[in-house]
Design a protein around this motif. Sequence first.
Motif, PDB file in Angstrom:
ATOM      1  N   UNK B 153      -2.766 -12.117   0.879  1.00 23.55           N
ATOM      2  CA  UNK B 153      -3.748 -11.363   1.668  1.00 23.55           C
ATOM      3  C   UNK B 153      -3.466  -9.864   1.587  1.00 23.55           C
ATOM      4  N   UNK B 156      -4.526  -7.652  -1.338  1.00 22.99           N
ATOM      5  CA  UNK B 156      -5.941  -7.275  -1.493  1.00 22.99           C
ATOM      6  C   UNK B 156      -6.316  -6.040  -0.674  1.00 22.99           C
ATOM      7  N   UNK B 157      -5.517  -5.718   0.343  1.00 19.93           N
ATOM      8  CA  UNK B 157      -5.868  -4.621   1.269  1.00 19.93           C
ATOM      9  C   UNK B 157      -5.977  -3.300   0.520  1.00 19.93           C
ATOM     10  N   UNK B 158      -7.060  -2.564   0.750  1.00 16.51           N
ATOM     11  CA  UNK B 158      -7.256  -1.271   0.087  1.00 16.51           C
ATOM     12  C   UNK B 158      -6.930  -0.110   1.037  1.00 16.51           C
ATOM     13  N   UNK B 159      -6.389  -0.435   2.185  1.00 14.81           N
ATOM     14  CA  UNK B 159      -6.011   0.570   3.198  1.00 14.81           C
ATOM     15  C   UNK B 159      -7.157   1.523   3.520  1.00 14.81           C
ATOM     16  N   UNK B 160      -8.305   0.963   3.806  1.00 11.62           N
ATOM     17  CA  UNK B 160      -9.445   1.790   4.204  1.00 11.62           C
ATOM     18  C   UNK B 160      -9.384   2.060   5.701  1.00 11.62           C
ATOM     19  N   UNK B 161      -8.535   1.318   6.387  1.00 13.64           N
ATOM     20  CA  UNK B 161      -8.349   1.470   7.838  1.00 13.64           C
ATOM     21  C   UNK B 161      -9.602   1.155   8.658  1.00 13.64           C
ATOM     22  N   UNK B 162     -10.454   0.294   8.103  1.00 14.55           N
ATOM     23  CA  UNK B 162     -11.617  -0.167   8.883  1.00 14.55           C
ATOM     24  C   UNK B 162     -11.134  -0.975  10.083  1.00 14.55           C
ATOM     25  N   UNK B 166     -12.194   0.258  13.827  1.00  5.34           N
ATOM     26  CA  UNK B 166     -13.102  -0.566  14.627  1.00  5.34           C
ATOM     27  C   UNK B 166     -12.429  -1.140  15.865  1.00  5.34           C
ATOM     28  N   UNK B 218     -14.260  -6.367  10.544  1.00  5.55           N
ATOM     29  CA  UNK B 218     -14.541  -5.073   9.915  1.00  5.55           C
ATOM     30  C   UNK B 218     -14.027  -5.012   8.487  1.00  5.55           C
ATOM     31  N   UNK B 220     -13.540  -5.055   4.787  1.00  4.44           N
ATOM     32  CA  UNK B 220     -14.456  -5.302   3.668  1.00  4.44           C
ATOM     33  C   UNK B 220     -13.919  -6.351   2.699  1.00  4.44           C
ATOM     34  N   UNK B 221     -12.614  -6.562   2.716  1.00  8.32           N
ATOM     35  CA  UNK B 221     -12.022  -7.569   1.838  1.00  8.32           C
ATOM     36  C   UNK B 221     -11.809  -8.897   2.559  1.00  8.32           C
ATOM     37  N   UNK B 222     -12.266  -8.968   3.798  1.00  9.84           N
ATOM     38  CA  UNK B 222     -12.197 -10.187   4.610  1.00  9.84           C
ATOM     39  C   UNK B 222     -10.781 -10.730   4.787  1.00  9.84           C
TER      40      UNK B 222
END
Lengths: 337, 267
Positions: B153, B156-162, B166, B218, B220-222
């Motif tokens: 998991x 996959x995180x792109x560290x967008x901090x969504x 949120x 929130x 985006x990569x679920x």
Amino acid sequence: MERKLLTKDSYRSLITKLIGQNYQVVAPVKKDTMIDFLKISSFDEITEDYIVTVSSAKTVAFPRNEKLFDYEKQNKKLTQQDYDFDSIPQSVLIGVRPCDAFGFHSLSSIFCWDSIDKIYTTRLERTTIIGLSCNKSDDYCFCTSTKGSPGSTAGSDILLTKMTDGNYIVEIVTEKGAKLVADFSDLFTADGGVDKESLLAKVAANFNVDDVLAKINSKFEDEAFWTEQAMRCIGCGACAYVCPTCACFDIQDESHGGKGHRVRCWESCGLSLFTLHTSGHNPRENQGQRWRQRLMHKFSYMPDRLNTIGCVGCGRCSRACPVDMNIAEHCMSIIEN
Amino acid sequence: MNNLQQKAQQLLESGNYGLIVGYEKGTSGKARPVFIRKAEHASKLIFDESCDQNIAVYLYRQEIKHDKKKVIVANHHTLKSIVELAAENQVFDGDFMVLAFAGNGDIIELNTFEEIEKHVATLYHGLTEAEAAMMKKIEDMSLEDRWAFWENEFSKCIKCYACRASCPMCYCPTCTVEINQPQWISVPSHTLGNLEWHVMRAMHLAGRCVTCGQCGKACPLELPIQLLTYKVALDSKQFFDSVAGTSICADNALAIFKPEDHENFIR
């Protein structure tokens, strides 16, 4: 443009042969709950069941982390190991939607603007892009509003369009594409003359991007407009990170003891640290100003300075947004206000 | 016009209120937050099962924080977050009115924190069946399998901090990840740095997470990152009898010390 035909079996053979010849083949793959571009080791990993992938194809030339060099400090002596260009593999990127393929044009205009970014350009040079026309779309798609189309060849080296019988129309767009077809010429047969247009998704053009370009500069100082437009935006970086044309990056040193490396990693204008000065001053201190920066960059700065639009209408940002900041709607607000 | 839209229209027409934060139909009919300032726009408001987003995050947003004539349409996640934000002095009594909903769909006006707290006491505070099943699935894994699960998991995180943006409880003006002297957490989004980020965030939410799952929704990569904060929420309940979002007094597990607190985890 030269057309050929590729049967579904030949497509499988092509990909299998490419993998066998040690090409890095990157394709849309269903992993866990999402479909994203991943390196594959077998044709069966590929899926075509997507409108667009979650992340954009840009990751092949502009990965989220790029190690620029290593360094080591020993007894006050610093040694540096430069970027190893030999490590960049020959790649074939398949299943790229026309919006994404065109995104490389915008991205390249940034990475080749004043100085040529050798890492980005080498990665792209060593990548052959096999596009795949869209046969379906969703409410987020708006490529036809930004001068694209579901069957546009721009940006692809070869564009495939799937026919109803499962075989593909092949359009050979660039020399690189022609070379690939020549290398595997036995797999490609004569074109059957099927009408490509009838196979494509219908994407309604809800606005004309030229109207956004003509209007946006006059909105720059309308602070109330941008504040209201960005009220819903919670200030994350999801939109920029999935965008095929967003090129902002951060430079970070990661070290452990005397050893370390310098990394280029994605940055986003949505985040509060963006353009924060060391003095503490931030010219874009609120979300309205940051959202304005995002739209101005795409629809004013890039068209003015780089002669390209910074948005390909893929709608990824809107799909990824936790609060549904739909960029197409915002474009229309600019035109209407 | 439905009840909510009529209510919103009345409130705005009365002049006592100038802003309603609620939900509207967004792209593909999905619910999204909306800010209504004019009575004639009240018809945009919706409230149905699709409105599961926690929108308490907007209450302390700079642009409207000091606007005392605001109303928020709150689902149960938002209500719980308001209670927790009240406990942590991030929102202030009397700064806004809450429109909540009774089981039969009737609108309930909540004007004070006490009223909100009392209403929240009537709500269900546990995880949903699906969420509990996911928690169990992970807890039943061997240590190796669980590590592999999270490693996959986090990769996959792109560290967008969504997740952070949120989350109503992630209100720090400067987050730990933004501190670079020293650099506590890696900025690039590699697996290890991502693990550091998510574990750090979960620990900072210990006893404070209201289990709304907004961070996971929130993403985006679920990534099912809500399970991390759920775990610390469940532990807070089990070991310290502390459930976030239930009390307007700051009594969450990491904010107070009780002589009878368990210490058996200290080794």
